[in-house]
Design a protein around this motif. Structure first.
Motif, short mmCIF file in Angstrom:
data_model
loop_
_atom_site.label_atom_id
_atom_site.label_comp_id
_atom_site.label_asym_id
_atom_site.label_seq_id
_atom_site.Cartn_x
_atom_site.Cartn_y
_atom_site.Cartn_z
N ARG A 138 52.09 65.84 63.87
CA ARG A 138 50.72 65.08 64.32
C ARG A 138 50.17 64.52 63.15
O ARG A 138 49.20 63.69 63.48
N GLN A 139 50.58 64.80 61.94
CA GLN A 139 49.67 64.16 60.93
C GLN A 139 50.52 63.09 60.25
O GLN A 139 50.02 62.16 59.31
N GLY A 140 51.46 62.44 61.01
CA GLY A 140 52.63 61.45 60.62
C GLY A 140 53.12 61.79 59.52
O GLY A 140 53.98 60.56 59.07
N ASN A 141 53.56 63.13 59.28
CA ASN A 141 54.64 63.40 58.33
C ASN A 141 55.91 63.32 59.03
O ASN A 141 56.16 63.80 60.05
N PRO A 142 56.95 62.67 58.28
CA PRO A 142 58.24 62.69 58.55
C PRO A 142 58.89 64.11 58.92
O PRO A 142 58.55 64.99 58.02
#
Length: 130
Positions: free
Chosen positions: A120-124
């Protein structure tokens, strides 16, 4: 392979043929395990999907905010690119069977290495079938 969302957008823009980006939003379904109270078990299941032209996206937070307007229950998003032909990007109709395949791959526990996955935070994120 770990890729940032901006790199995904940049890569889509440098392909020989125009791209359509495919996104499958998924959520964790937790299962109560009375035998293993200290460990949580569950599975990741498809929730919703969307296809976008790269020009329709600026950053991950915009995609996440748009997704949250439909359903805030997602935990991960799987992403893939679909190439066009003859200088034309694929249509939404062209994308539909590929989005269905993404959902089926997730539900069947198939190899997900062909997709880029973000939290959800855009972390892979790297996911493996269990």
């Amino acid at each position: 392979m770990s890729i940032q969302f901006k790199e995904l957008l940049d890569a889509a823009g440098t392909q020989d043929e125009p791209q359509r980006l495919l996104f499958l939003f998924a959520q964790i379904e937790k299962q109560d395990s009375k035998k293993h109270k200290q460990r949580q078990h569950g599975s990741v299941v498809p929730l919703m999907c969307v296809d976008k032209l790269p020009a329709e996206l600026t950053d991950f937070s915009g995609l996440a905010a748009e997704a949250d307007q439909v359903s805030a229950g997602w935990d991960f998003v799987l992403a893939a690119g679909l190439s066009g032909t003859g200088g034309q990007p694929p249509s939404t109709d062209d994308a539909e069977p590929h989005l269905n395949k993404m959902a089926n791959d997730l539900m069947m526990g198939a190899d997900l290495s062909r997709y880029v996955i973000f939290d959800r935070q855009g972390n892979p994120v790297s996911m493996q079938a269990n």
